[in-house]
Design a protein around this motif. Structure first.
Motif, PDB file in Angstrom:
ATOM      1  N   LEU A   1      11.652  -0.893   7.568  1.00 25.85           N
ATOM      2  CA  LEU A   1      10.683  -1.435   8.846  1.00 25.85           C
ATOM      3  C   LEU A   1       9.772  -0.816   9.059  1.00 25.85           C
ATOM      4  N   LYS A   2       9.092   0.627   8.441  1.00 24.38           N
ATOM      5  CA  LYS A   2       7.342   0.477   9.078  1.00 24.38           C
ATOM      6  C   LYS A   2       7.347   1.924   7.867  1.00 24.38           C
ATOM      7  N   VAL A   3       6.259   1.824   7.777  1.00 27.64           N
ATOM      8  CA  VAL A   3       5.760   2.762   6.792  1.00 27.64           C
ATOM      9  C   VAL A   3       4.431   4.319   7.505  1.00 27.64           C
ATOM     10  N   ASN A   4       4.634   5.725   7.528  1.00 27.70           N
ATOM     11  CA  ASN A   4       3.408   6.237   8.119  1.00 27.70           C
ATOM     12  C   ASN A   4       2.985   6.964   6.955  1.00 27.70           C
ATOM     13  N   PRO A   5       2.243   6.741   6.830  1.00 34.11           N
ATOM     14  CA  PRO A   5       1.301   7.061   4.845  1.00 34.11           C
ATOM     15  C   PRO A   5       0.599   8.550   5.364  1.00 34.11           C
ATOM     16  N   LYS A   6       0.866   8.897   4.178  1.00 34.73           N
ATOM     17  CA  LYS A   6       0.698  10.425   3.966  1.00 34.73           C
ATOM     18  C   LYS A   6      -0.470  10.975   4.228  1.00 34.73           C
ATOM     19  N   SER A   7      -0.893  11.973   5.038  1.00 30.26           N
ATOM     20  CA  SER A   7      -2.439  12.075   5.842  1.00 30.26           C
ATOM     21  C   SER A   7      -3.463  12.688   4.321  1.00 30.26           C
ATOM     22  N   LYS A   8      -4.695  11.703   4.374  1.00 36.03           N
ATOM     23  CA  LYS A   8      -5.221  11.573   3.193  1.00 36.03           C
ATOM     24  C   LYS A   8      -5.722  13.395   3.171  1.00 36.03           C
TER      25      LYS A   8
ATOM     26  N   ALA B   1       1.107  -1.130  -0.197  1.00 31.31           N
ATOM     27  CA  ALA B   1      -0.280   0.029   0.187  1.00 31.31           C
ATOM     28  C   ALA B   1       1.001   1.174   0.032  1.00 31.31           C
ATOM     29  N   LEU B   2       2.058   1.007  -0.628  1.00 28.50           N
ATOM     30  CA  LEU B   2       2.944   2.155   0.089  1.00 28.50           C
ATOM     31  C   LEU B   2       2.876   2.990  -1.450  1.00 28.50           C
ATOM     32  N   GLN B   3       2.836   4.232  -0.955  1.00 24.74           N
ATOM     33  CA  GLN B   3       1.848   5.408  -2.435  1.00 24.74           C
ATOM     34  C   GLN B   3       3.445   6.344  -1.684  1.00 24.74           C
ATOM     35  N   LEU B   4       3.244   7.032  -3.633  1.00 25.10           N
ATOM     36  CA  LEU B   4       4.260   8.519  -3.573  1.00 25.10           C
ATOM     37  C   LEU B   4       4.183   9.414  -2.620  1.00 25.10           C
ATOM     38  N   GLY B   5       4.838  10.058  -1.538  1.00 28.49           N
ATOM     39  CA  GLY B   5       4.803  11.217  -0.703  1.00 28.49           C
ATOM     40  C   GLY B   5       4.763  10.672   0.835  1.00 28.49           C
ATOM     41  N   ASP B   6       4.525   8.898   1.165  1.00 28.98           N
ATOM     42  CA  ASP B   6       4.480   8.518   2.291  1.00 28.98           C
ATOM     43  C   ASP B   6       5.887   8.281   2.585  1.00 28.98           C
ATOM     44  N   GLU B   7       6.351   8.415   4.305  1.00 29.31           N
ATOM     45  CA  GLU B   7       7.182   8.480   4.888  1.00 29.31           C
ATOM     46  C   GLU B   7       7.470   6.757   5.384  1.00 29.31           C
ATOM     47  N   VAL B   8       9.329   6.464   5.225  1.00 33.42           N
ATOM     48  CA  VAL B   8       9.251   5.261   5.482  1.00 33.42           C
ATOM     49  C   VAL B   8      10.464   5.617   6.272  1.00 33.42           C
ATOM     50  N   ILE B   9      10.267   4.590   8.046  1.00 37.69           N
ATOM     51  CA  ILE B   9      11.191   4.790   8.554  1.00 37.69           C
ATOM     52  C   ILE B   9      12.173   2.966   7.807  1.00 37.69           C
TER      53      ILE B   9
END
Length: 68
Positions: free
Chosen positions: A47-54, A23-31
């Motif tokens: 290790l972890k994906v922090n999705p960009k807020s809607k 579910a990784l999208q362009l602009g998401d932050e990852v660790i």
């Protein structure tokens, strides 16, 4: 002395993204973390994906201040 991590410096790292993060999208932050060499240049793994807020994704223009 001043460390680069406190200055907000950034770099581009070649990182392996496992298929479980589909579910990784362009602009998401990852660790990401260091792992064994996976190829000639890839030494890091997601290790972890922090999705960009809607809310931020829906705005098309530059950042604007919101009313409370």
């Amino acid at each position: 002395g001043i460390n680069a991590e406190y200055m907000g410096c950034h770099r581009n790292f070649p990182v392996h993204c496992s298929p479980c993060f589909n579910a990784l999208q362009l602009g998401d932050e990852v660790i990401f973390g260091e792992c064994r060499p996976l190829s000639k240049t890839i030494r890091f793994n997601v290790l972890k994906v922090n999705p960009k807020s809607k809310k931020a994704a829906s705005k098309s223009g530059p950042k604007k201040f919101e009313k409370f």
